[in-house]
Design a protein around this motif. Structure first.
Motif, PDB file in Angstrom:
ATOM      1  N   ALA A  50     -60.050   3.321  54.574  1.00 32.82           N
ATOM      2  CA  ALA A  50     -61.471   2.996  54.440  1.00 32.82           C
ATOM      3  C   ALA A  50     -61.947   3.103  53.000  1.00 32.82           C
ATOM      4  O   ALA A  50     -62.669   2.232  52.517  1.00 32.82           O
ATOM      5  CB  ALA A  50     -62.279   3.925  55.328  1.00 32.82           C
ATOM      6  N   ASP A  51     -61.435   4.114  52.279  1.00 39.03           N
ATOM      7  CA  ASP A  51     -61.967   4.316  50.925  1.00 39.03           C
ATOM      8  C   ASP A  51     -61.427   3.285  49.946  1.00 39.03           C
ATOM      9  O   ASP A  51     -61.844   3.208  48.818  1.00 39.03           O
ATOM     10  CB  ASP A  51     -61.705   5.733  50.421  1.00 39.03           C
ATOM     11  N   ASP A  52     -60.439   2.498  50.431  1.00 38.09           N
ATOM     12  CA  ASP A  52     -59.892   1.469  49.561  1.00 38.09           C
ATOM     13  C   ASP A  52     -60.703   0.190  49.667  1.00 38.09           C
ATOM     14  O   ASP A  52     -60.551  -0.713  48.855  1.00 38.09           O
ATOM     15  CB  ASP A  52     -58.424   1.205  49.948  1.00 38.09           C
ATOM     16  N   ARG A  53     -61.526   0.113  50.713  1.00 37.76           N
ATOM     17  CA  ARG A  53     -62.294  -1.126  50.891  1.00 37.76           C
ATOM     18  C   ARG A  53     -63.536  -1.076  50.035  1.00 37.76           C
ATOM     19  O   ARG A  53     -64.095  -0.024  49.769  1.00 37.76           O
ATOM     20  CB  ARG A  53     -62.690  -1.271  52.364  1.00 37.76           C
ATOM     21  N   GLU A  54     -63.933  -2.301  49.627  1.00 37.62           N
ATOM     22  CA  GLU A  54     -65.124  -2.328  48.792  1.00 37.62           C
ATOM     23  C   GLU A  54     -66.356  -2.424  49.668  1.00 37.62           C
ATOM     24  O   GLU A  54     -66.321  -3.015  50.721  1.00 37.62           O
ATOM     25  CB  GLU A  54     -65.062  -3.537  47.867  1.00 37.62           C
ATOM     26  N   GLY A  94     -67.386   4.094  36.891  1.00 34.69           N
ATOM     27  CA  GLY A  94     -67.865   3.180  37.930  1.00 34.69           C
ATOM     28  C   GLY A  94     -66.937   2.013  38.173  1.00 34.69           C
ATOM     29  O   GLY A  94     -67.330   1.022  38.795  1.00 34.69           O
ATOM     30  N   LEU A  95     -65.715   2.099  37.700  1.00 34.88           N
ATOM     31  CA  LEU A  95     -64.776   0.984  37.914  1.00 34.88           C
ATOM     32  C   LEU A  95     -64.379   0.923  39.379  1.00 34.88           C
ATOM     33  O   LEU A  95     -64.267   1.947  40.054  1.00 34.88           O
ATOM     34  CB  LEU A  95     -63.526   1.181  37.061  1.00 34.88           C
ATOM     35  N   GLU A 121     -61.948   0.472  42.587  1.00 35.48           N
ATOM     36  CA  GLU A 121     -60.678   1.159  42.822  1.00 35.48           C
ATOM     37  C   GLU A 121     -59.476   0.301  42.387  1.00 35.48           C
ATOM     38  O   GLU A 121     -58.545   0.788  41.782  1.00 35.48           O
ATOM     39  CB  GLU A 121     -60.580   1.513  44.314  1.00 35.48           C
ATOM     40  N   ASP A 122     -59.524  -0.982  42.708  1.00 33.45           N
ATOM     41  CA  ASP A 122     -58.367  -1.814  42.353  1.00 33.45           C
ATOM     42  C   ASP A 122     -58.263  -2.010  40.847  1.00 33.45           C
ATOM     43  O   ASP A 122     -57.178  -2.197  40.303  1.00 33.45           O
ATOM     44  CB  ASP A 122     -58.403  -3.155  43.100  1.00 33.45           C
ATOM     45  N   MET A 123     -59.433  -1.960  40.156  1.00 33.68           N
ATOM     46  CA  MET A 123     -59.409  -2.035  38.686  1.00 33.68           C
ATOM     47  C   MET A 123     -58.749  -0.781  38.115  1.00 33.68           C
ATOM     48  O   MET A 123     -57.945  -0.841  37.184  1.00 33.68           O
ATOM     49  CB  MET A 123     -60.848  -2.148  38.126  1.00 33.68           C
ATOM     50  N   VAL A 124     -59.128   0.354  38.706  1.00 34.17           N
ATOM     51  CA  VAL A 124     -58.541   1.626  38.266  1.00 34.17           C
ATOM     52  C   VAL A 124     -57.024   1.553  38.432  1.00 34.17           C
ATOM     53  O   VAL A 124     -56.257   1.923  37.547  1.00 34.17           O
ATOM     54  CB  VAL A 124     -59.115   2.799  39.096  1.00 34.17           C
ATOM     55  N   ARG A 125     -56.623   1.022  39.577  1.00 34.09           N
ATOM     56  CA  ARG A 125     -55.195   0.960  39.859  1.00 34.09           C
ATOM     57  C   ARG A 125     -54.484   0.008  38.911  1.00 34.09           C
ATOM     58  O   ARG A 125     -53.509   0.359  38.265  1.00 34.09           O
ATOM     59  CB  ARG A 125     -54.988   0.498  41.304  1.00 34.09           C
ATOM     60  N   ARG A 126     -55.013  -1.210  38.815  1.00 33.15           N
ATOM     61  CA  ARG A 126     -54.275  -2.238  38.081  1.00 33.15           C
ATOM     62  C   ARG A 126     -54.363  -2.073  36.578  1.00 33.15           C
ATOM     63  O   ARG A 126     -53.415  -2.354  35.859  1.00 33.15           O
ATOM     64  CB  ARG A 126     -54.760  -3.629  38.493  1.00 33.15           C
ATOM     65  N   HIS A 127     -55.518  -1.610  36.079  1.00 37.15           N
ATOM     66  CA  HIS A 127     -55.674  -1.570  34.627  1.00 37.15           C
ATOM     67  C   HIS A 127     -55.414  -0.202  34.016  1.00 37.15           C
ATOM     68  O   HIS A 127     -55.230  -0.082  32.815  1.00 37.15           O
ATOM     69  CB  HIS A 127     -57.075  -2.053  34.235  1.00 37.15           C
ATOM     70  N   HIS A 128     -55.398   0.827  34.829  1.00 36.47           N
ATOM     71  CA  HIS A 128     -55.200   2.165  34.258  1.00 36.47           C
ATOM     72  C   HIS A 128     -53.943   2.841  34.776  1.00 36.47           C
ATOM     73  O   HIS A 128     -53.088   3.234  33.988  1.00 36.47           O
ATOM     74  CB  HIS A 128     -56.436   3.032  34.527  1.00 36.47           C
ATOM     75  N   ALA A 129     -53.836   2.972  36.082  1.00 36.59           N
ATOM     76  CA  ALA A 129     -52.701   3.740  36.638  1.00 36.59           C
ATOM     77  C   ALA A 129     -51.384   2.984  36.506  1.00 36.59           C
ATOM     78  O   ALA A 129     -50.402   3.502  35.963  1.00 36.59           O
ATOM     79  CB  ALA A 129     -52.983   4.076  38.094  1.00 36.59           C
ATOM     80  N   ASP A 189     -56.326  12.885  34.584  1.00 32.74           N
ATOM     81  CA  ASP A 189     -57.763  12.950  34.267  1.00 32.74           C
ATOM     82  C   ASP A 189     -58.342  11.587  33.916  1.00 32.74           C
ATOM     83  O   ASP A 189     -59.473  11.272  34.234  1.00 32.74           O
ATOM     84  CB  ASP A 189     -57.984  13.904  33.089  1.00 32.74           C
ATOM     85  N   TYR A 190     -57.497  10.756  33.241  1.00 29.43           N
ATOM     86  CA  TYR A 190     -58.073   9.489  32.795  1.00 29.43           C
ATOM     87  C   TYR A 190     -58.464   8.588  33.960  1.00 29.43           C
ATOM     88  O   TYR A 190     -59.308   7.719  33.829  1.00 29.43           O
ATOM     89  CB  TYR A 190     -57.138   8.761  31.810  1.00 29.43           C
ATOM     90  N   LEU A 191     -57.836   8.826  35.130  1.00 32.68           N
ATOM     91  CA  LEU A 191     -58.240   8.028  36.286  1.00 32.68           C
ATOM     92  C   LEU A 191     -59.599   8.492  36.792  1.00 32.68           C
ATOM     93  O   LEU A 191     -60.443   7.680  37.176  1.00 32.68           O
ATOM     94  CB  LEU A 191     -57.193   8.131  37.393  1.00 32.68           C
ATOM     95  N   THR A 192     -59.790   9.799  36.752  1.00 31.31           N
ATOM     96  CA  THR A 192     -61.093  10.337  37.137  1.00 31.31           C
ATOM     97  C   THR A 192     -62.167   9.767  36.205  1.00 31.31           C
ATOM     98  O   THR A 192     -63.243   9.324  36.640  1.00 31.31           O
ATOM     99  CB  THR A 192     -61.081  11.874  37.028  1.00 31.31           C
TER     100      THR A 192
END
Lengths: 613, 342
Positions: free
Chosen positions: A609-613, B248-249, B251-259, B239-242
């Motif tokens: 759920a937390d992965d959904r926008e 406010g990024l 989640e998928d941006m955090v994943r693809r561009h940072h992690a 920490d940089y992901l936090t």
């Protein structure tokens, strides 16, 4: 997340579009194929699974079994072993005569044979072939032993070949040498040149088949020689498809990708029996399996070599060991019944020369008798049941064999058990083929599982046990099997070599085998059956050698592939192996698209759920 | 593998040359190239003498079960040049290498360089395509599994990957052969019945490629998936992901561009190491599908032993691995700013 979704959608769209774009191609190809199949005269193709390697095809230097077999398919020989009895029969030579001193042989070469480029085959081609072998060291690589004793070879006219030998040579009526066209080979100066494998050279031939394509390590393609003097084969095309793995080849036979296969293991053979559209063929083979005993082997300078246990120098001990080994159990349990009981070193397939020990001389399996014999010879059993030799040495022997061969693994188990029952402890040392070769060549063994394939002419099988066959001080320079060196045996060997009367020669050959047997330097366990299978829906029969129960592929001749009879034009028609290529690739792409698309969907549905926008 | 790399980099960090900017980079490159060249020379010398320790006699292999007299055997030894002292043989071999001459095969009697050339392309095609697909699939699944750690997807994917990774390749290959029931050809790279023309031949090769490639893919992808998963897991609490999330990024941006970019570093090393191994082929899969590649060539040559072929293959394989390692080290310096600026 939306743009990820849209990207995934784009990828799927592209893949789907690609697939759709290919469909018309597939349709076209399938249509073409249909048109192709409707044509009435489909070539009849015989596909043979080849599970052993080909080194190269130059008939002067090619040594591996499959390569020499290809040589038999494309070249004619002066004489060849007959289909019915594997005995000398006319081929290029219609007839032959010897001079009273047996030193001059005159062959009458047939006049109706042609090379595939249209030139006539004459005695001059045969003379060229043998003379090239006499004058060029490289030309002797493969079959040099047949000409080692030649004095001169001439062709007084196109139909006559005269060979003079230095000493009497009994193998003259079966010279296993392919005859090559002089006009193609004479200009080639270096016989090691890889170009001798080109179709421009090996594509000119006079055998039942002509090589038309050779893709090294993959396949060989032949077409029937319409001008072959015996008449064209009944199939139009022969393909030898190279398989590195016999299991894959068996699978290919089941699926109809190949038509004939040989060198099956008993397990594979059993599994193929009763399968629809498959016929099996169990034939007497030309290979013997044995256990060699290191009786104190020596090199050709008569110096002891190796580290064999000296207790085996005692003939009484060797005979007791031979008596404690049961070839019948090996044939029944290890070979699954697919072998014949062992006797002399020449198998029953060559019936004229085969020898079995008479009942009163045979070392029959009898553990009790072997124990008694050892007791009488002074080998006393210790507390642990292991005997001690009169000199004080414990009877501990090493048994070496091929680690990767099921036959050796199981035979070693049985032999260890039997020998333990007569107070001999056995340490099994199964090693790689190369290591085994090194050990046996250097005499570093006590007992060794070995075996050889034999030829229609008994000379080779007997030569393996002569004094001259033993290696030099470095363990190199000859091929011996047993390291046997015995004046009585060598005398019999020499007599058979110079005897041209078949019956008298066979007598010497049998006496030599009897002498070898009496010294218990080896125990011939069995003669392997040659296990083959073929597609009975595509081929109704093959010409076997010998008849009626011989083998199809493991022959010393071309009879099997030459005498192949297709089961009917429709079934035997060559359904092109690559014909459905386009269709299947398209189906493959569709499957991949569905899988990838499905995977993406499942992946998305599985989001937390937390992965959904 | 990633650990070894990290420790290698740790020593690079204290290299004084690293701090000198441009000249340091050039010097670094030259050092790596020189090291690679030295390794290859060592490989040539070692390869030559090591193979001479192999059991087996090439001539005995060639004449076994064939009527041969001792004179013929002596002639054969002379033809093959193995009657000469080992040092003389080495001298000829070493000089020959610099002229691009890898010697002549004992068994096939052809130049070794031709034989390797013929076999290299099938192996690169098979193992290369399986590797590229395995990387794509492995990274994709690895990232998703890590991001959803402990979910059903993660556990199922890890389980499947570990299972396939431990399945013997030849067994999987045979299984696929049986299951597909003749849909795809069971042997080789070409069919004798394929029509003429580039298109037909190409499709024919593709058709033959399917089963061996799928077999390798099934076994190969696991290591990429597992490495990617574990290195991404290592980054996920950073920490940089936090910080990135705090900005406010999505989640998928955090994943693809940072992690993912940071977690990719160990994977890059693995990829390069594997590319070095691409030429070595996959002996068992090549055997099951009779694929005419380098793995098969090596296996066959061991049986002679066909020493010139073994030496040649050894030099080519070791050369590829050395080259790829060198590229990995150079690329790592480009990819990871921490190494450059340290």
């Amino acid at each position: 997340m939306k743009h990820v979704q849209s990207r995934v959608s784009r990828v799927i769209a592209v893949l789907t579009a690609g697939t759709l774009a290919m469909l018309p191609l597939a349709g076209t190809a399938a249509a073409q194929q249909q048109v192709h199949q409707q044509q009435p005269a489909q070539p009849k193709v015989l596909r043979v699974a080849l599970t052993t390697g080909i080194d190269h095809l130059n008939p002067f230097t090619a040594s591996l079994a499959a390569s020499t077999q290809v040589g038999r398919f494309i070249y004619e020989f002066l004489t060849i072993p007959s289909a019915d009895k594997a005995e000398a029969s006319p081929a290029l030579a219609e007839s032959w005569t010897t001079s009273p001193d047996k030193l001059t042989w005159t062959f009458k070469v047939r006049q109706n044979a042609k090379w595939t480029d249209g030139q006539p085959v004459t005695a001059k081609d045969a003379a060229f072939t043998f003379n090239r072998m006499l004058s060029d060291e490289t030309a002797r690589t493969a079959n040099g032993n047949y000409v080692a004793n030649f004095q001169s070879v001439t062709a007084p006219d196109a139909g006559t070949l005269v060979i003079k030998t230095k000493a009497v040579q009994s193998s003259m009526d079966l010279l296993d040498v392919p005859i090559v066209p002089e006009h193609v080979w004479a200009p080639i100066k270096d016989l090691n040149d890889p170009k001798t494998d080109d179709l421009s050279v090996i594509g000119v031939s006079d055998g039942p088949y002509q090589l038309t394509e050779y893709k090294q390590n993959e396949y060989l393609k032949f077409k029937a020689n319409k001008d072959y003097w015996r008449g064209a084969p009944k199939v139009d095309e022969l393909q030898l498809l190279i398989f590195k793995d016999v299991e894959s080849a068996v699978n290919a036979l089941k699926q109809g990708e190949v038509d004939v296969i040989n060198r099956l293991t008993p397990t594979q053979f059993d599994a193929l029996q009763g399968q629809p559209n498959i016929a099996t063929n169990k034939a007497p083979g030309r290979r013997y399996n044995e256990i060699n005993l290191n009786f104190g082997v020596e090199n050709n300078q008569n110096q002891p070599i190796g580290n064999g246990n000296p207790v085996l120098k005692d003939l009484r001990l060797r005979k007791a060991i031979a008596q404690a080994i049961d070839p019948k159990t090996i044939v029944d349990k290890v070979m699954g019944g697919y072998g014949q009981l062992g006797g002399g070193v020449i198998p029953p397939i060559y019936s004229a020369y085969h020898w079995d020990p008479p009942a009163n001389e045979a070392m029959k399996f009898d553990i009790a008798a072997a124990n008694t014999a050892l007791d009488q010879a002074g080998y006393v059993k210790g507390q642990d049941g292991i005997r001690v030799a009169p000199g004080g040495a414990r009877l501990e022997l090493r048994l070496t064999g091929h680690a990767n061969r099921p036959f050796d693994q199981r035979t070693a188990q049985y032999v260890s058990g039997w020998l333990h029952d007569i107070g001999i402890s056995v340490k099994q040392e199964l090693v790689s083929d190369e290591e085994l070769n090194d050990r046996t060549n250097a005499g570093n063994y006590d007992l060794a599982i070995s075996g050889y394939a034999t030829n229609p002419d008994p000379d080779y099988a007997l030569a393996l046990h002569t004094c001259a066959g033993r290696p030099n001080a470095e363990g190199k320079g000859a091929t011996t099997d047993t390291f046997f060196c015995d004046p009585q045996y060598d005398a019999l060997y020499a007599k058979q070599l110079t005897e041209t009367d078949p019956a008298t020669r066979a007598g010497y050959v049998k006496q030599a085998q009897a002498r070898l047997y009496s010294q218990a330097v080896n125990v011939v366990l069995d003669y392997d059956n040659s296990l083959e299978a073929y597609r009975s829906d595509k081929f109704s029969s093959f010409e076997k050698q010998p008849q009626p129960d011989g083998s199809i592929l493991e022959q010393t001749g071309y009879w099997g592939v030459y005498g192949a009879v297709p089961a009917g034009s429709e079934a035997a028609a060559g359904d092109s192996g690559g014909s459905n290529t386009v269709l299947w690739i398209v189906i493959g792409v569709v499957v991949v698209v569905v899988l990838v698309g499905g995977g993406v969907l499942i992946g998305r549905r599985g989001k937390s759920a937390d992965d959904r926008e | 593998m990633s650990q070894a790399f990290t420790s290698g980099q740790a020593s690079a960090l204290v290299d004084p040359d690293q701090r000198r900017g441009g000249t340091g980079t050039l010097r670094f490159i030259l050092t790596k190239v020189a090291e690679a060249a030295a390794s290859i020379v060592l490989v040539i010398v070692l390869g030559f003498f090591l193979f001479r320790l192999l059991p087996g006699d090439p001539v005995a292999f060639m004449v076994r079960e064939r009527p041969t007299d001792p004179h013929q055997i002596a002639e054969l030894r002379q033809q093959l040049g193995i009657d000469k002292p080992v040092l003389a043989q080495f001298g000829n071999y070493f000089v020959g290498l610099f002229r691009g001459d890898f010697g002549t095969s004992y068994i096939e009697r052809r130049p070794v360089i031709d034989m390797i050339g013929e076999r290299l392309w099938p192996t690169v095609l098979l193992v290369g395509s399986a590797t590229v697909l395995a990387i794509a699939l492995g990274l994709w699944l690895g990232i998703r599994a890590a991001w959803k750690r402990d979910s059903f997807f993660d556990r199922a994917q890890t389980g499947i990957a570990l299972t396939l990774w431990s399945v013997p390749q030849f067994w999987l290959g045979l299984l696929l052969l049986v299951v597909t029931n003749g849909v795809f050809p069971s042997r080789g790279m070409h069919s004798p019945d394929a029509g003429p023309g580039f298109f037909a031949q190409g499709l024919d090769v593709l058709h033959h490629l399917v089963l061996p490639c799928v077999t390798l893919l099934a076994v190969f992808y696991a290591q990429y998936m597992l490495v990617m998963r574990s290195s991404l897991l290592g980054e996920m609490n950073a920490d940089y992901l936090t910080t990135a999330r705090a900005k406010g990024l999505r989640e998928d941006m955090v994943r693809r561009h940072h992690a993912v970019p940071n977690a990719l570093l160990p994977t890059v090393t693995l990829v390069f190491m594997q590319f070095g191994m691409v030429v070595s082929g996959a002996v068992t899969v090549e055997a099951v599908f009779s694929w005419p590649g380098l793995g098969q060539l090596t296996y066959d040559a061991l049986h002679g032993p066909d020493l010139p072929v073994l030496q040649g293959v050894f030099v080519v394989l070791a050369g590829a691995v050395v080259l790829m390692n060198m590229l990995a080290e150079l690329l790592y310096r480009v990819l990871d700013p921490r190494v450059r600026t340290a």
